[in-house]
Each structure stands twice: as structure tokens, then as C-alpha cells.
Write a protein that holds these residues in place. Sequence first.
Motif, PDB file in Angstrom:
ATOM      1  N   GLY A  76      -8.250   0.327 -16.323  1.00 41.76           N
ATOM      2  CA  GLY A  76      -9.972   0.106 -16.607  1.00 41.76           C
ATOM      3  C   GLY A  76     -10.396  -0.217 -15.152  1.00 41.76           C
ATOM      4  N   HIS A  77     -10.074  -1.457 -14.592  1.00 37.35           N
ATOM      5  CA  HIS A  77     -10.773  -1.897 -13.711  1.00 37.35           C
ATOM      6  C   HIS A  77      -9.852  -1.663 -12.460  1.00 37.35           C
ATOM      7  CE1 HIS A  77      -8.057  -5.266 -14.666  1.00 37.35           C
ATOM      8  NE2 HIS A  77      -7.953  -5.481 -13.471  1.00 37.35           N
ATOM      9  N   GLU A  78      -8.649  -1.110 -12.521  1.00 44.23           N
ATOM     10  CA  GLU A  78      -7.680  -0.834 -11.468  1.00 44.23           C
ATOM     11  C   GLU A  78      -6.648  -0.018 -11.949  1.00 44.23           C
ATOM     12  OE1 GLU A  78      -5.884  -4.418  -9.696  1.00 44.23           O
ATOM     13  OE2 GLU A  78      -4.466  -4.533 -11.333  1.00 44.23           O
ATOM     14  N   ILE A  79      -5.976   0.572 -11.096  1.00 45.56           N
ATOM     15  CA  ILE A  79      -4.679   1.264 -11.372  1.00 45.56           C
ATOM     16  C   ILE A  79      -3.568   0.527 -10.956  1.00 45.56           C
ATOM     17  CG2 ILE A  79      -3.763   3.623 -11.563  1.00 45.56           C
ATOM     18  CD1 ILE A  79      -6.446   4.787 -10.545  1.00 45.56           C
ATOM     19  N   GLN A  80      -2.452   0.524 -11.535  1.00 39.89           N
ATOM     20  CA  GLN A  80      -1.181   0.108 -11.205  1.00 39.89           C
ATOM     21  C   GLN A  80      -0.225   1.117 -11.083  1.00 39.89           C
ATOM     22  OE1 GLN A  80       0.007  -3.433 -13.368  1.00 39.89           O
ATOM     23  NE2 GLN A  80      -1.861  -4.590 -12.771  1.00 39.89           N
ATOM     24  N   VAL A  81       0.453   1.465  -9.793  1.00 34.00           N
ATOM     25  CA  VAL A  81       1.331   2.297  -9.844  1.00 34.00           C
ATOM     26  C   VAL A  81       2.661   1.550  -9.586  1.00 34.00           C
ATOM     27  CG1 VAL A  81       2.141   4.213  -8.368  1.00 34.00           C
ATOM     28  CG2 VAL A  81      -0.246   3.626  -8.652  1.00 34.00           C
ATOM     29  N   VAL A  82       3.788   1.656 -10.402  1.00 32.10           N
ATOM     30  CA  VAL A  82       4.891   1.257 -10.358  1.00 32.10           C
ATOM     31  C   VAL A  82       6.072   2.277  -9.711  1.00 32.10           C
ATOM     32  CG1 VAL A  82       6.906   0.159 -11.599  1.00 32.10           C
ATOM     33  CG2 VAL A  82       4.753  -0.040 -12.495  1.00 32.10           C
ATOM     34  N   CYS A  83       6.531   1.709  -8.496  1.00 29.99           N
ATOM     35  CA  CYS A  83       7.445   2.654  -8.019  1.00 29.99           C
ATOM     36  C   CYS A  83       8.788   2.039  -7.974  1.00 29.99           C
ATOM     37  CB  CYS A  83       7.110   2.726  -6.599  1.00 29.99           C
ATOM     38  SG  CYS A  83       5.473   3.210  -6.435  1.00 29.99           S
ATOM     39  N   THR A  84       9.978   2.914  -8.201  1.00 27.12           N
ATOM     40  CA  THR A  84      11.209   2.696  -7.721  1.00 27.12           C
ATOM     41  C   THR A  84      12.042   2.867  -6.497  1.00 27.12           C
ATOM     42  OG1 THR A  84      11.308   3.217 -10.223  1.00 27.12           O
ATOM     43  CG2 THR A  84      13.559   2.928  -8.908  1.00 27.12           C
ATOM     44  N   ILE A  85      12.293   1.724  -5.565  1.00 25.89           N
ATOM     45  CA  ILE A  85      12.602   1.978  -4.473  1.00 25.89           C
ATOM     46  C   ILE A  85      14.233   2.304  -4.599  1.00 25.89           C
ATOM     47  CG2 ILE A  85      13.207   0.680  -2.174  1.00 25.89           C
ATOM     48  CD1 ILE A  85      10.739  -0.938  -3.011  1.00 25.89           C
ATOM     49  N   ASP A  86      15.007   1.485  -5.217  1.00 26.14           N
ATOM     50  CA  ASP A  86      16.395   1.710  -5.433  1.00 26.14           C
ATOM     51  C   ASP A  86      16.735   1.008  -6.873  1.00 26.14           C
ATOM     52  OD1 ASP A  86      17.218  -0.968  -5.239  1.00 26.14           O
ATOM     53  OD2 ASP A  86      17.512  -0.495  -3.039  1.00 26.14           O
ATOM     54  N   SER A  87      17.969   1.245  -7.191  1.00 26.82           N
ATOM     55  CA  SER A  87      18.226   0.597  -8.557  1.00 26.82           C
ATOM     56  C   SER A  87      17.882  -0.597  -8.691  1.00 26.82           C
ATOM     57  CB  SER A  87      19.819   1.007  -8.911  1.00 26.82           C
ATOM     58  OG  SER A  87      20.601   0.286  -7.913  1.00 26.82           O
ATOM     59  N   HIS A 134       0.924  -1.014   0.086  1.00 26.95           N
ATOM     60  CA  HIS A 134      -0.093   0.020   0.056  1.00 26.95           C
ATOM     61  C   HIS A 134       0.707   1.240   0.017  1.00 26.95           C
ATOM     62  CE1 HIS A 134      -3.216  -2.869   1.040  1.00 26.95           C
ATOM     63  NE2 HIS A 134      -2.706  -3.374   1.872  1.00 26.95           N
ATOM     64  N   LEU A 135       0.316   2.298  -0.418  1.00 28.50           N
ATOM     65  CA  LEU A 135       0.880   3.538  -0.268  1.00 28.50           C
ATOM     66  C   LEU A 135       0.569   4.148   1.188  1.00 28.50           C
ATOM     67  CD1 LEU A 135       0.009   5.188  -3.664  1.00 28.50           C
ATOM     68  CD2 LEU A 135       2.135   4.331  -3.228  1.00 28.50           C
ATOM     69  N   ALA A 136       1.566   4.652   1.852  1.00 28.23           N
ATOM     70  CA  ALA A 136       1.301   5.188   3.093  1.00 28.23           C
ATOM     71  C   ALA A 136       1.960   6.537   3.280  1.00 28.23           C
ATOM     72  CB  ALA A 136       1.498   4.017   4.088  1.00 28.23           C
ATOM     73  N   THR A 137       1.964   7.003   4.499  1.00 26.57           N
ATOM     74  CA  THR A 137       2.631   8.080   4.932  1.00 26.57           C
ATOM     75  C   THR A 137       4.088   7.728   5.480  1.00 26.57           C
ATOM     76  OG1 THR A 137       1.198   8.093   6.974  1.00 26.57           O
ATOM     77  CG2 THR A 137       0.659   9.737   5.217  1.00 26.57           C
ATOM     78  N   THR A 138       4.046   6.590   6.085  1.00 25.38           N
ATOM     79  CA  THR A 138       5.346   6.294   6.436  1.00 25.38           C
ATOM     80  C   THR A 138       6.012   4.993   5.617  1.00 25.38           C
ATOM     81  OG1 THR A 138       4.710   5.372   8.241  1.00 25.38           O
ATOM     82  CG2 THR A 138       5.198   7.664   8.328  1.00 25.38           C
ATOM     83  N   GLY A 139       6.889   4.298   5.836  1.00 30.65           N
ATOM     84  CA  GLY A 139       7.258   3.199   5.441  1.00 30.65           C
ATOM     85  C   GLY A 139       8.515   3.405   4.717  1.00 30.65           C
ATOM     86  N   VAL A 140       8.620   2.349   3.398  1.00 33.38           N
ATOM     87  CA  VAL A 140       9.759   2.295   2.430  1.00 33.38           C
ATOM     88  C   VAL A 140       9.640   3.526   1.404  1.00 33.38           C
ATOM     89  CG1 VAL A 140      11.223   1.077   0.750  1.00 33.38           C
ATOM     90  CG2 VAL A 140       9.755  -0.150   2.761  1.00 33.38           C
ATOM     91  N   ALA A 141      10.876   4.240   1.490  1.00 30.65           N
ATOM     92  CA  ALA A 141      10.488   5.548   0.547  1.00 30.65           C
ATOM     93  C   ALA A 141      10.995   5.030  -0.886  1.00 30.65           C
ATOM     94  CB  ALA A 141      11.745   6.588   1.034  1.00 30.65           C
ATOM     95  N   ALA A 142      10.044   5.887  -1.941  1.00 39.97           N
ATOM     96  CA  ALA A 142      10.096   4.912  -3.185  1.00 39.97           C
ATOM     97  C   ALA A 142       9.743   6.372  -4.029  1.00 39.97           C
ATOM     98  CB  ALA A 142       9.349   3.840  -3.369  1.00 39.97           C
ATOM     99  N   THR A 143       9.926   6.047  -5.313  1.00 44.30           N
ATOM    100  CA  THR A 143       9.459   7.279  -6.280  1.00 44.30           C
ATOM    101  C   THR A 143       8.533   6.633  -7.429  1.00 44.30           C
ATOM    102  OG1 THR A 143      11.843   8.175  -6.164  1.00 44.30           O
ATOM    103  CG2 THR A 143      10.325   9.062  -7.794  1.00 44.30           C
ATOM    104  N   VAL A 144       7.416   7.415  -7.882  1.00 40.21           N
ATOM    105  CA  VAL A 144       6.575   6.902  -8.566  1.00 40.21           C
ATOM    106  C   VAL A 144       7.309   6.740 -10.064  1.00 40.21           C
ATOM    107  CG1 VAL A 144       4.305   7.116  -9.945  1.00 40.21           C
ATOM    108  CG2 VAL A 144       4.715   7.540  -7.698  1.00 40.21           C
ATOM    109  N   ALA A 145       7.274   5.588 -10.676  1.00 39.07           N
ATOM    110  CA  ALA A 145       7.820   5.400 -11.942  1.00 39.07           C
ATOM    111  C   ALA A 145       6.933   5.653 -13.218  1.00 39.07           C
ATOM    112  CB  ALA A 145       8.883   4.411 -12.177  1.00 39.07           C
ATOM    113  N   LEU A 146       5.828   5.004 -12.885  1.00 40.86           N
ATOM    114  CA  LEU A 146       4.931   4.737 -13.995  1.00 40.86           C
ATOM    115  C   LEU A 146       3.458   4.477 -13.291  1.00 40.86           C
ATOM    116  CD1 LEU A 146       4.567   3.949 -17.037  1.00 40.86           C
ATOM    117  CD2 LEU A 146       4.915   1.684 -16.401  1.00 40.86           C
TER     118      LEU A 146
END
Lengths: 303, 338
Positions: free
Chosen positions: B285-296, B268-280
Motif C-alpha cells: 500500500g504505502h510501499e512495495i517490497q521486492v524480495v530477491c534471492t542472491i544465492d541459496s 537499491h535495484l541498479a543496472t550493475t552490482g550484485v546479481a540476484a533473482t526476484v523471488a517475491l
Amino acid sequence: MAIKSRRLREIPLAFAMLGPSLLVLLTFVLYPLGKAVWLGQQTCDVQGKNCKSVGWGQYTNVIKSDQFQHALWVTVKFAMITVPIGLVLGVGLAVLADKQLRGMRFFRTIFSSTIATSVAVASLMWLFLLQPSVGVLANLSWLHNIFPVIKEPGLLNDSGTALWSVGISSIWANLGFTFILVTAGLQSVPKEMHESAYVDGAGGWMRFTNVTLPLISPTLLFTTVVLTSRAFQAYGEMDLLTNGGPIPQDSTTTVTYLIYGSSSIIKNNDGLQAAVAVLLFVILLALSALQFRGFGKRVHYGS
Amino acid sequence: MQYDASVASIRLVGVSKHFGDVKAVDNVSLDIADRDFMILLGPSGCGKSTLLRTIAGLEDPTAGEVWIGDKMVNDVEPKDRDVSMVFQSYALYPHKSVQANIEFPLKVRGVDKAERAEAAKQAAEVLGLTPYLERRPGALSGGQRQRVALARAIVRQPAVFCMDEPLSNLDAKLRAETRAELVALHHRLDATFVYVTHDQVEAMTMGNRIAVMRDGIIEQVGTPKDVYDKPASVFVAEFIGTPPMNIFPAGSVEAADHLVGARPEHTHLATTGVAATVALVEHLGHEIQVVCTIDSEHRATVRLPTGTEVPSNGSPVFLTADENHRHRFNVETGLRIS
């Protein structure tokens, strides 16, 4: 209208573009062919000069002549000896060599090597092999005890064996060609077809007749047509091995030898030579068409 | 169609197949129960096809034993193994009609003409090929050819069906339809299916058991649910599921002595936790997929319902993994801890 007139305007350009190849074709194919057809109804002196027309009936005279019919029959026999045996041997060797075994490249090289051998070299080699007094075969005493003809008068000098002997030399010389073509054909058969048939229980012979042969049939047709046409045009073997002989039976006087051979009965008659040559051309054309028509239906050219 | 194949289980004991120095299959042991629909799943080059071909008898194992039923078949010819095989390319004979193709396995067994024509008709009927019996394979569509290959496989009623990626030459829509038909066929024939694929969707939807392979060994064998819910290794976790399981860097979620993984639906996306950046951000349609980069080396996907507010590309986010749905793996070996 506009399109039509533009097409008309393009005609000179089209001829200019076609010009070079048209010129070559005219000079080296169509002109000699036309000339030969024309010469076929002429008669000339021994030097081939002072030719004059004697009428198209010369062609029918040639067809009716014993010499032409004999030469045609010898040619047909020669083709019937060399084509089937050459094809079966070539396919057999190609199938044997089409296995992923160590050292197979060596055998492939050997089997295909005759393609790099000229008719002259191959014929001379066989001439030495078959020579009745010092030839290799003549020195195998057990062999010439069974077949005395090897020594006396010699395979090439006996009217019964001469054509077969020339045929063997020709088969040998063409084997590399057949081998390479059939090998290429075999390699185009998908491996999975064999595997599928194998899992389904087909043994080696069943796979060969049900999978391999039908799938290489285009190659086999092509090879047959080329081998037949080579057999009908074979000349070097007869010239070097037998000179069309042995006489008087003229056992190896094929149509080509009749046309050009140094001991041919018509060697000094340009008109008759041309007529026979034109007839050979017509016969070969008809034969090739017949082969494509006849086998074409049974040949499968992929999906 | 009456189908009365003798029942057959398959047992592989320490099977290896080496090609020179390459160990295509390395000491694999696997039990396939009678009437199983067993999937051999893995990336290309993992040895799954080689293993299948070893069962069918097209490859001789370098070591180990292959059992079909109560018979050790290492030295048994394929034709005597009661196995049929469907190839990726279908391997239909282009010069034979559909009927002759289907009849071929019976023909080589010497079944008489009337009998094999009848059997071919029945097999064709099962697969809806009756109108095409006179045609050549070249005049059929890809899907129809695939059915001819299946009909040829069922016509002699083998106990075991080996299938090597039979759907991979079909387009996506046809593939989905044929998946369901193959499952129905398996149900109807009640025979043992061994099915090779690199497509984890096929594996999840068709098999009742999956063997996940990598580099010639089996990483995990289990039901689709087992393999999805309790992957035995990081490799399996990342191979099964679209999108695959998120693996977090050691120490970012829990202690640094193990890796933590969580499925996208449990991340889940939260206010604390593992820091990441949204990449894509992908709107499906039925859902949204958020791909995040944590590190390389680490990426993670989060599934959001449509209509939720989505962070924009490049924005910083924090990720958390459900406490109850965490998978823990050994840092060194990648094997499952809990």
C-alpha cells in the motif's frame, strides 16, 4: 408437518439404536432396584421364599427401629472419622510430594500404592497389626504400657476403640485414591499463579490457602463425595475386622453390615434387608445432592 | 495516583543460570539505570525470561551477583526486593474478584482492609478498570485481564517492574494500543521497567534501552536507535528491523575479508552490482517490497515507492548498497567492524 411425521417415523429406529444399552440398564440396574423396593414391603421365610406383602409401613417400621437408627449413627460416625482425616492426610501427602525434588517419584509410588490394595488384603493386614497377643502394636511394650487397651482386650475388641480402628484401616486403604486425585488437581494449578503470589510476598501457607485450595476445590468436592459414599458403603472392613462387633454394643454395625453381615440381627429376613438397602440408597442420594448443593457454590471450576 | 516508589537501579554482574548442562544465561553483566525502560529482546530460548526471573528472585543464579539499588539481592526473597512481576498468562486468581486480585499483594503484606480497598480503587482508576472491580477475571476480555495484572503490579508501588511478554496474548490491534499505554504508564510511574519480548517492534517502540540476547549472552545493549543504526553483530542486524538488514555474500560488494550489510531502505535495484533473482513482490500500500534471492543462503529486500515499475517474479536484477550506509561485519565472528 413434514418434520413431525419424519420424527414419528424415526421413533422405531431410535429405539432400535437405544435398545442394547437400554436392555443392559433395565436388566442390571432398574429391574433389581425396582425389585428391591418391592421386596422391602414383603416378608419371606428363612429361605427367602414364599414372600408376601405386608404393606409399605415396613419401611417406616425400619426407620423407627432402634437397630436401624443405631446402624445409621455408627455409619455417620464412621464417615465423620474417615472422610475428614482421609482428606486432610491425602491433601497433605499430595502437597508434600508435589515438589520437583530428586526421588519424589519413589514417594509418589509409595503414597499411591494403596489404590492397588483390595479391601480384603488391607483389612487382613490391619487385623494382624492390631491383633492383641501377637500383633505388631501389641509387641511395642512402651505403647501398650500407655494404652493398655492394645493388649487387653485389643483395639478391635474394645467397644470404645473398635470403630476408630476400623476407620484407620479404611483411611489407610483409601489414601492412595485421595492422593492420586489431589495430585492431579495440584498439577492443574498453573505454576505462574504460585510464582505471582510468591513475588507478591505470599508465604507458603498464604499461597496454600489463597491459591492452591481454591483452585483444587473441584477435586476436593469430588473426593469428598466419593469418600463419603465409600464410607457409607464400606462393608469389607467391618466384616473382616470386627464382624460388626464388639457385641453387645454392636459398635461397628454399620448400615451395610446390618443389611448383609453374617451376625446381623436381620440376616434371615430378606424383606427387612431390602428395606434397609433401599433406605441406604435414598440417604446416599440425598447426601450427595446436599454436598454438591452446599459446597458447589464455593467451588470454583476455572475461568 | 500518588506514586512514590523508592528509586532503584539494577546491576547484574557476571550472572549465569545453568539448568543441568544447559546454560540458559551465561555470564551476563548488565546495568539498568533507575527509571529505565529496559527491553530484554531475543528469540525464544535465548535466556531473556530466565534473566528476568533472576532479577525478580524466581530463579537463583548459578553464579554472579544481582544488585537492586545499593543492595546485593542474591539471597533476598522476592517479596523483599521491591519488585513486581507481570506474567504472560497474567496469572490472575480466577476465584477472586478484580478488586480482590488487585488487593492481593497488599493483603499478604497485612495492609488493613480500608487502606487496601482505597489503593486498589486508585490502581483500577489508573488502568480504567473501575467498572469491573466486582467481576471475576473469567468475565473480562483479554485486554481487561491484562490491565488487571498491571493494576495488581502497580498497587504496592514497587521500584522495579518485571514484565514477561505481557502483550503476546493480545490481538494485533490491542497490542499496538497497549504498547502506547505501557509507555505512558512508565512515564507516569517513573519506575524502572524490565520488559521481556521477542517482538522487535515492541522493543523499538517502547524501550529507552534494548539488550539483545542470544544463547544466554547479551549481544548488544543500547538505545533503539543505536541498535538499529549500528548493530553490533550480524545476528542483531538481522533480528532488528522489518524486513531485516540485507547481508551480502563476502566479496560480492567489497573485499572478501568481511561481510557487508545494508538496510532495505539503503539497498537499491541498479543496472550493475550484485546479481540476484526476484523471488517475491509484496504490495503493502504505502510501499512495495521486492524480495530477491542472491544465492541459496542470502536473500535481500528492496523497498520501492508505490507506483514505481516493479520487476516481475523470476526476473534477474542487480543490487547495490548505499556507500554511506554500509555495515561491515567480520566473516568469522559476525561482529561489527564499521
